[in-house]
Structures are given as C-alpha cells and as structure tokens.
Design an enzyme around this catalytic site. Structure first.
Site, PDB file in Angstrom:
ATOM      1  N   HIS A 152       0.821  -1.215   0.000  1.00  0.00           N
ATOM      2  CA  HIS A 152       0.000   0.000   0.000  1.00  0.00           C
ATOM      3  C   HIS A 152       0.863   1.277   0.000  1.00  0.00           C
ATOM      4  O   HIS A 152       0.805   2.068   0.944  1.00  0.00           O
ATOM      5  CB  HIS A 152      -0.905  -0.058   1.250  1.00  0.00           C
ATOM      6  N   GLU A 185      -0.730   1.265  -5.537  1.00  0.00           N
ATOM      7  CA  GLU A 185      -0.584   0.061  -4.714  1.00  0.00           C
ATOM      8  C   GLU A 185      -0.633  -1.232  -5.543  1.00  0.00           C
ATOM      9  O   GLU A 185      -1.715  -1.699  -5.911  1.00  0.00           O
ATOM     10  CB  GLU A 185      -1.692   0.031  -3.680  1.00  0.00           C
TER      11      GLU A 185
HETATM   12  O1  TA6 Z   1      -6.148   1.377  -0.965  1.00  0.00           O
HETATM   13  C1  TA6 Z   1      -7.359   2.020  -1.020  1.00  0.00           C
HETATM   14  C2  TA6 Z   1      -8.173   1.711   0.211  1.00  0.00           C
HETATM   15  O2  TA6 Z   1      -8.710   0.420   0.157  1.00  0.00           O
HETATM   16  C3  TA6 Z   1      -9.253   2.785   0.323  1.00  0.00           C
HETATM   17  O3  TA6 Z   1     -10.523   2.242   0.053  1.00  0.00           O
HETATM   18  C4  TA6 Z   1      -9.087   3.276   1.751  1.00  0.00           C
HETATM   19  O4  TA6 Z   1      -9.881   2.517   2.602  1.00  0.00           O
HETATM   20  C5  TA6 Z   1      -7.600   3.052   1.970  1.00  0.00           C
HETATM   21  O5  TA6 Z   1      -7.365   1.784   1.406  1.00  0.00           O
HETATM   22  C6  TA6 Z   1      -7.129   3.182   3.394  1.00  0.00           C
HETATM   23  O6  TA6 Z   1      -7.670   2.182   4.196  1.00  0.00           O
HETATM   24  P1  TA6 Z   1      -7.313   2.207   5.772  1.00  0.00           P
HETATM   25  O7  TA6 Z   1      -7.944   0.960   6.326  1.00  0.00           O
HETATM   26  O8  TA6 Z   1      -5.812   2.212   5.875  1.00  0.00           O
HETATM   27  O9  TA6 Z   1      -7.880   3.493   6.303  1.00  0.00           O
END
Ligand code: TA6
Length: 296
Positions: free
Chosen positions: A165, A270
């Site tokens: 991520h 990501e």
């Molecule tokens: O990577 C995108 C995502 O899935 C978004 O939908 C958002 O939820 C982000 O990840 C961050 O998620 P988190 O659980 O770290 O707040």
C-alpha cells in the site's frame, strides 16, 4: 552499508547516501530517502506509531485480505486490509551486496518475518491457518524493492490477497498524473465498485479517487509523473492489480491519523494481487514483488 537496529525500527544507509527505515509494526517502510536526503514516502504527521493502529503512510503490507473482508469467507472476521500491517514483525537479518551478487556496497536487503504464532489471539481466532510471511526490503541507489513471500505451513489450503500500500510523497497532487493504465478495466470504489474502462494514459487526481485496476501486465511500469518527468516507476512480479487512491477533502477530514491538508501531498499507487483469491495448498509458497524506481 550501515545498519541500525533500534527499538521499533531497522534503519539502513548505503555509502552513496540512500537510506531506508522499516518499522517493526507491520514491517512498514516508513522512510526511503535518496542520496540527496529527499524523502520519497508520505507518512502523515498524525500517524499513530505506538502499535494501536496501522501506520498511516509509508508502505503498509496488506495480507490476507484487501479492503473490507467479504461475508461468508475465512477472512470475514478480520479488520479491513487484514492483520499483517497491524502486527509486530521480527527482524530476521540483512544481506549486503556480495551475497546478492551485486557490486560491493551498492545494495542491502533487510528481511522481516511474521508467523501464525506471533499474531494476536484475536487475529488467530479470526484466521486460524498456519502461515509464515517473509518480507524483504532491498535498497539500491536506483531502486527500492519490496517482496512478500507467503508460506502455507499447515495441511489445509488457504486463500489470500496481498497488496503493497505505497504512500508516495508528491510536491502537489494537482500537478501529477498516473500513467500506463490506459484502456485497463478498473473497479471504481467511489461508485460502489462499478466496473469502468480507463480512457486516459495520464490519470489526474481531481477528487476522491479509489480505483482497483485489474489484469495489469506486471512488467509494464506504472508511473507517477509530474510535468512529464517520472517521480516513481513501479514494475511488479506476481502482482497483477494496481490500486490508485487519494482520499481528497471529505475523507481526509474523517481520518483521525491524517491531516486535513495531507491529501495535497500524497498519492497511493498500490501493486497487489487482489482481483481473485490466491489459493495456497498446504506446504506451498507464493511470492509477490514490487520494484520502485525513483526520479532520476
Ligand atoms: O487502498 C485504497 C483503500 O482500500 C481505500 O478504500 C481506503 O480505505 C484506503 O485503502 C485506506 O484504508 P485504511 O484501512 O488504511 O484506512
């Protein structure tokens, strides 16, 4: 290369000046600096680093589920994005250039491990499989590579997602675009996961953006570009999805560990394997790798 093993982080530096810092919580890369000392990753100034919440920034490791877990599935009782980013890993050791077949003093690899016996009772109860993860962070002057190996140490097969991520630091999100995803299919998570076709080869971020691009050839670089110059170019192995995310104004306000203005200086690109469940038979192993080349 020099290496410092601190209470919560492992820091490494090459003689040419590049450096990386990996927090044992989540094996989260929280800093990657080029030789000129410029930080490449975004970590929110409000990130929580005491192990009570996944770190808001750097490179969180998402395993065994990406996004909110589906119902009626082995991951259903896990939190969003699984447990790997919210567990304390152990430092397994380092390998430097010679053992990696590289020129002396040009490369250092840091290995981190997480296994079923190390995660919390709650996580084990929620996902009771015997597993082993080895996460490798390899720093060279011209790239940062991170690789996750998943081992099924039990006799039962299990299925999983993996996603790296990446939170990239950018001078101004309104001046960058993400390239090489033209004509690709994506699910738009800002519109209930509606499937769409990407028409642009330079995706601008002009609002809340949350797209999972599917069936992306891992060898084709996906880049974050500013005025035609690539700031980051990512190639992959074993990871055939790419998620592009920026929370934008409203979502930024609703995240306690994210400044209201933070969205202006970051973009998430990501690499993952999140379109289908990867199935791993007992005793088998799987590996996914990303290679990020910074600006020249
Ligand atoms: O990577 C995108 C995502 O899935 C978004 O939908 C958002 O939820 C982000 O990840 C961050 O998620 P988190 O659980 O770290 O707040």
């Amino acid at each position: 290369p020099t290496i410092a093993i601190n209470e919560n982080t492992v820091d490494a530096k090459l003689p040419t000046g590049e450096s990386v810092s990996v927090h044992l919580f989540g094996a989260t890369v929280v800093s990657w600096k080029l030789a000129d000392g410029e930080e490449q990753l975004f970590v929110s100034s409000k990130a929580i680093l005491n192990g009570s919440k996944a770190i808001r920034g750097g490179i969180p490791v998402v395993f065994p589920v990406f996004g909110p877990p589906p119902p009626n599935h082995a991951t259903s009782s896990l939190p969003q994005h699984g447990f790997a980013r919210s567990s304390t890993w152990e430092f397994l050791g380092k390998s430097s250039s010679e053992s990696l077949g590289k020129k002396a003093d040009t490369t250092i690899k840091l290995d981190f491990g997480l296994s079923s016996s190390m995660i919390s009772e709650d996580f084990r109860r929620a996902w009771p499989y015997e597993f082993g993860l080895v996460y490798s962070v390899t720093l060279s002057p011209d790239r940062l590579e991170t690789s996750l190996q998943v081992q099924n140490k039990g006799s039962q097969p299990f299925d999983f997602h993996v996603l790296l991520h990446n939170y990239f630091k950018v001078p101004d999100v309104s001046k960058i675009s993400v390239t090489n995803l033209q004509n690709k299919t994506y699910t738009d998570k800002t519109e209930k996961g509606q499937q769409k076709q990407e028409t642009s080869n330079a995706i601008a971020i002009t609002g809340s953006t949350d797209r999972v691009y599917l069936d992306i050839d891992p060898t084709v670089p996906v880049s974050v570009v500013e005025n035609g110059k690539p700031l980051f170019s990512i190639t992959r192995e074993g990871l055939n999805t790419v998620t592009v995310w920026n929370p934008w104004v409203e979502n930024a306000k609703n995240m306690i560990d994210f400044g209201d203005e933070d969205y202006k200086g970051m973009v998430c690109v990501e690499p993952g394997a999140v379109k289908n469940w990867q199935v791993l038979e007992g005793g088998d192993a799987w590996e996914g790798t990303q290679t990020i080349k910074p600006r020249l």
